[in-house]
Design a protein around this motif. Sequence first.
Motif, PDB file in Angstrom:
ATOM      1  N   ALA A  12       8.674 -61.710  47.386  1.00  0.00           N
ATOM      2  CA  ALA A  12       7.904 -62.931  47.631  1.00  0.00           C
ATOM      3  C   ALA A  12       7.386 -63.512  46.315  1.00  0.00           C
ATOM      4  CB  ALA A  12       6.753 -62.651  48.581  1.00  0.00           C
ATOM      5  N   LEU A  13       6.955 -62.646  45.408  1.00  0.00           N
ATOM      6  CA  LEU A  13       6.483 -63.107  44.096  1.00  0.00           C
ATOM      7  C   LEU A  13       7.588 -63.817  43.332  1.00  0.00           C
ATOM      8  CD1 LEU A  13       4.312 -60.054  42.940  1.00  0.00           C
ATOM      9  CD2 LEU A  13       3.498 -62.361  43.502  1.00  0.00           C
ATOM     10  N   SER A  14       8.816 -63.363  43.499  1.00  0.00           N
ATOM     11  CA  SER A  14       9.940 -63.960  42.774  1.00  0.00           C
ATOM     12  C   SER A  14      10.318 -65.333  43.308  1.00  0.00           C
ATOM     13  CB  SER A  14      11.157 -63.031  42.840  1.00  0.00           C
ATOM     14  OG  SER A  14      11.759 -63.063  44.119  1.00  0.00           O
ATOM     15  N   LEU A  15       9.791 -65.685  44.477  1.00  0.00           N
ATOM     16  CA  LEU A  15      10.110 -66.987  45.082  1.00  0.00           C
ATOM     17  C   LEU A  15       8.950 -67.976  45.014  1.00  0.00           C
ATOM     18  CD1 LEU A  15      12.036 -65.930  48.339  1.00  0.00           C
ATOM     19  CD2 LEU A  15      13.009 -66.753  46.190  1.00  0.00           C
ATOM     20  N   GLN A  16       7.855 -67.573  44.415  1.00  0.00           N
ATOM     21  CA  GLN A  16       6.650 -68.417  44.428  1.00  0.00           C
ATOM     22  C   GLN A  16       6.890 -69.812  43.863  1.00  0.00           C
ATOM     23  OE1 GLN A  16       3.751 -67.907  45.881  1.00  0.00           O
ATOM     24  NE2 GLN A  16       4.295 -65.855  46.565  1.00  0.00           N
ATOM     25  N   ASN A  17       7.724 -69.916  42.834  1.00  0.00           N
ATOM     26  CA  ASN A  17       7.970 -71.213  42.198  1.00  0.00           C
ATOM     27  C   ASN A  17       9.118 -71.985  42.825  1.00  0.00           C
ATOM     28  OD1 ASN A  17       5.927 -70.688  40.317  1.00  0.00           O
ATOM     29  ND2 ASN A  17       7.357 -69.625  38.949  1.00  0.00           N
ATOM     30  N   ILE A  18       9.714 -71.405  43.859  1.00  0.00           N
ATOM     31  CA  ILE A  18      10.888 -72.020  44.474  1.00  0.00           C
ATOM     32  C   ILE A  18      10.608 -72.498  45.888  1.00  0.00           C
ATOM     33  CG2 ILE A  18      13.263 -71.563  45.260  1.00  0.00           C
ATOM     34  CD1 ILE A  18      13.271 -69.387  42.987  1.00  0.00           C
ATOM     35  N   SER A  19       9.781 -71.747  46.596  1.00  0.00           N
ATOM     36  CA  SER A  19       9.571 -72.009  48.018  1.00  0.00           C
ATOM     37  C   SER A  19       8.092 -72.094  48.372  1.00  0.00           C
ATOM     38  CB  SER A  19      10.233 -70.905  48.844  1.00  0.00           C
ATOM     39  OG  SER A  19       9.913 -71.022  50.212  1.00  0.00           O
ATOM     40  N   ASP A  20       7.778 -72.986  49.306  1.00  0.00           N
ATOM     41  CA  ASP A  20       6.418 -73.085  49.841  1.00  0.00           C
ATOM     42  C   ASP A  20       6.163 -72.035  50.911  1.00  0.00           C
ATOM     43  OD1 ASP A  20       5.827 -75.243  48.198  1.00  0.00           O
ATOM     44  OD2 ASP A  20       6.576 -76.702  49.658  1.00  0.00           O
ATOM     45  N   SER A  21       7.204 -71.332  51.292  1.00  0.00           N
ATOM     46  CA  SER A  21       7.075 -70.308  52.341  1.00  0.00           C
ATOM     47  C   SER A  21       7.737 -69.017  51.880  1.00  0.00           C
ATOM     48  CB  SER A  21       7.716 -70.799  53.640  1.00  0.00           C
ATOM     49  OG  SER A  21       9.080 -71.157  53.414  1.00  0.00           O
ATOM     50  N   GLN A  63      20.543 -65.811  46.073  1.00  0.00           N
ATOM     51  CA  GLN A  63      20.929 -67.142  46.547  1.00  0.00           C
ATOM     52  C   GLN A  63      19.697 -68.002  46.800  1.00  0.00           C
ATOM     53  OE1 GLN A  63      24.058 -67.290  49.658  1.00  0.00           O
ATOM     54  NE2 GLN A  63      24.329 -65.097  49.285  1.00  0.00           N
ATOM     55  N   ARG A  64      18.669 -67.387  47.376  1.00  0.00           N
ATOM     56  CA  ARG A  64      17.436 -68.131  47.641  1.00  0.00           C
ATOM     57  C   ARG A  64      16.745 -68.506  46.335  1.00  0.00           C
ATOM     58  NH1 ARG A  64      15.404 -72.143  49.771  1.00  0.00           N
ATOM     59  NH2 ARG A  64      13.240 -72.029  50.456  1.00  0.00           N
ATOM     60  N   GLN A  65      16.767 -67.606  45.357  1.00  0.00           N
ATOM     61  CA  GLN A  65      16.179 -67.895  44.052  1.00  0.00           C
ATOM     62  C   GLN A  65      16.884 -69.062  43.363  1.00  0.00           C
ATOM     63  OE1 GLN A  65      16.664 -63.972  42.414  1.00  0.00           O
ATOM     64  NE2 GLN A  65      14.562 -63.353  42.872  1.00  0.00           N
ATOM     65  N   ILE A  70      17.465 -71.203  53.341  1.00  0.00           N
ATOM     66  CA  ILE A  70      17.517 -69.967  54.130  1.00  0.00           C
ATOM     67  C   ILE A  70      18.567 -70.061  55.244  1.00  0.00           C
ATOM     68  CG2 ILE A  70      16.234 -68.615  55.845  1.00  0.00           C
ATOM     69  CD1 ILE A  70      15.441 -67.766  53.160  1.00  0.00           C
ATOM     70  N   ALA A  71      18.603 -71.180  55.934  1.00  0.00           N
ATOM     71  CA  ALA A  71      19.523 -71.328  57.068  1.00  0.00           C
ATOM     72  C   ALA A  71      20.979 -71.198  56.631  1.00  0.00           C
ATOM     73  CB  ALA A  71      19.302 -72.679  57.748  1.00  0.00           C
ATOM     74  N   TYR A  72      21.315 -71.739  55.465  1.00  0.00           N
ATOM     75  CA  TYR A  72      22.683 -71.606  54.971  1.00  0.00           C
ATOM     76  C   TYR A  72      22.981 -70.178  54.524  1.00  0.00           C
ATOM     77  CZ  TYR A  72      23.081 -76.754  54.836  1.00  0.00           C
ATOM     78  OH  TYR A  72      23.129 -78.090  55.157  1.00  0.00           O
ATOM     79  N   ILE A  73      21.988 -69.506  53.984  1.00  0.00           N
ATOM     80  CA  ILE A  73      22.184 -68.140  53.488  1.00  0.00           C
ATOM     81  C   ILE A  73      22.479 -67.181  54.639  1.00  0.00           C
ATOM     82  CG2 ILE A  73      21.089 -66.186  52.332  1.00  0.00           C
ATOM     83  CD1 ILE A  73      19.451 -68.213  50.709  1.00  0.00           C
ATOM     84  N   ILE A  74      21.701 -67.292  55.721  1.00  0.00           N
ATOM     85  CA  ILE A  74      21.912 -66.364  56.845  1.00  0.00           C
ATOM     86  C   ILE A  74      22.849 -66.952  57.901  1.00  0.00           C
ATOM     87  CG2 ILE A  74      19.642 -65.322  56.468  1.00  0.00           C
ATOM     88  CD1 ILE A  74      18.658 -66.774  58.979  1.00  0.00           C
ATOM     89  N   GLY A  75      23.192 -68.255  57.748  1.00  0.00           N
ATOM     90  CA  GLY A  75      24.186 -68.860  58.620  1.00  0.00           C
ATOM     91  C   GLY A  75      23.693 -69.266  59.991  1.00  0.00           C
ATOM     92  N   ASN A 198      16.184 -84.957  46.004  1.00  0.00           N
ATOM     93  CA  ASN A 198      16.286 -83.933  44.957  1.00  0.00           C
ATOM     94  C   ASN A 198      15.334 -82.760  45.181  1.00  0.00           C
ATOM     95  OD1 ASN A 198      18.168 -85.508  43.431  1.00  0.00           O
ATOM     96  ND2 ASN A 198      16.459 -86.798  42.786  1.00  0.00           N
ATOM     97  N   LEU A 199      14.730 -82.707  46.366  1.00  0.00           N
ATOM     98  CA  LEU A 199      13.725 -81.685  46.628  1.00  0.00           C
ATOM     99  C   LEU A 199      14.138 -80.759  47.764  1.00  0.00           C
ATOM    100  CD1 LEU A 199      10.534 -83.964  46.523  1.00  0.00           C
ATOM    101  CD2 LEU A 199      11.427 -82.536  44.670  1.00  0.00           C
ATOM    102  N   GLY A 200      13.784 -79.494  47.636  1.00  0.00           N
ATOM    103  CA  GLY A 200      13.925 -78.533  48.737  1.00  0.00           C
ATOM    104  C   GLY A 200      15.333 -78.404  49.277  1.00  0.00           C
ATOM    105  N   ASP A 201      15.411 -78.154  50.591  1.00  0.00           N
ATOM    106  CA  ASP A 201      16.701 -77.940  51.243  1.00  0.00           C
ATOM    107  C   ASP A 201      17.587 -79.173  51.197  1.00  0.00           C
ATOM    108  OD1 ASP A 201      15.757 -75.437  51.823  1.00  0.00           O
ATOM    109  OD2 ASP A 201      15.492 -75.780  53.976  1.00  0.00           O
ATOM    110  N   VAL A 202      16.970 -80.346  51.190  1.00  0.00           N
ATOM    111  CA  VAL A 202      17.719 -81.596  51.306  1.00  0.00           C
ATOM    112  C   VAL A 202      18.788 -81.724  50.223  1.00  0.00           C
ATOM    113  CG1 VAL A 202      17.532 -84.115  51.206  1.00  0.00           C
ATOM    114  CG2 VAL A 202      15.850 -82.791  52.473  1.00  0.00           C
ATOM    115  N   CYS A 203      18.497 -81.253  49.020  1.00  0.00           N
ATOM    116  CA  CYS A 203      19.465 -81.435  47.931  1.00  0.00           C
ATOM    117  C   CYS A 203      20.725 -80.599  48.124  1.00  0.00           C
ATOM    118  CB  CYS A 203      18.820 -81.151  46.572  1.00  0.00           C
ATOM    119  SG  CYS A 203      18.216 -79.474  46.359  1.00  0.00           S
TER     120      CYS A 203
END
Length: 282
Positions: A12-21, A63-65, A70-75, A198-203
């Motif tokens: 979770a710490l490794s994703l702090q700058n990438i994800s709001d969740s 992949q998440r980093q 997430i949805a694309y990663i787990i399909g 250019n933000l989040g999943d949308v990109c």
Amino acid sequence: MEDIQSILTSSALSLQNISDSADLDVEVLLCHVLEKNRSYLRTWPEKQLSRTQLEQFKQLLKQRQQGQPIAYIIGKREFWSRYFYVDSNVLIPRPDTETLIELCLQLIQHKPNAKLIDLGTGSGAIAITLAAEYPKLKVTAVDNSTAALKIAQHNALLNHTSGIRFLQSNWFDQIADESFDFIVSNPPYIAPDDPHLNLGDVCHEPKCALIAEQHGLQDIMLISKQSQRYLNNNGYLILEHGYDQKQSVHNILQKHQYQNIQCLHDLSNQPRISYAQWQTLK
């Protein structure tokens, strides 16, 4: 070997700058690897992962980093308590679109054997959900993308809704001379210069399913105009749109002489779903 709790904390710490969740993201990835639900993680925090499981988790986390959704990663993605397979050929179903489902279910209950067409079906989340809730509903789902249609057809099998008719069509281009009681669509409605692209999943999502010219309104204008020909008397046109497009969509529907124009707010209390009736008998 690392246990569940230590993996959750460090990842979770490794994703702090990438994800709001970040916490939720890590839990979802770990549940996918372990094939368990989130309550299992809390019940067995000291459980250690096997070498294979740990390696698989690290690959997904990487992949998440890198920003992959997430949805694309787990399909898969949950929508209306059902799971839908998704990949980069289709939009990820979002909770706000469940507002459209709620409205449709309210309207369809008065005509459960109605004919409905879902324009730009993508993963099929809208068409499949409505067909599952109302088995007598005659549902047609169209998309211009053959890849998206294959995914939608796969999801129809997964969710046991075999009666849906799938067609490849650019909106109504390949639709025969027939009429519908409900026309629903979550069309592209983001302007080409919108910074949200250019933000989040949308990109990572398909641009053809997101972007529309004329300030994001081009496809809504086209669908509104063409739907006149395909709606039964007192039939409904139901559209998802941007939070700041309520008045513009209202004006478009009014211009094309739709009646009883209304707008519903989404889960964030933003205007999101506009709908209106077409009356052929005046």
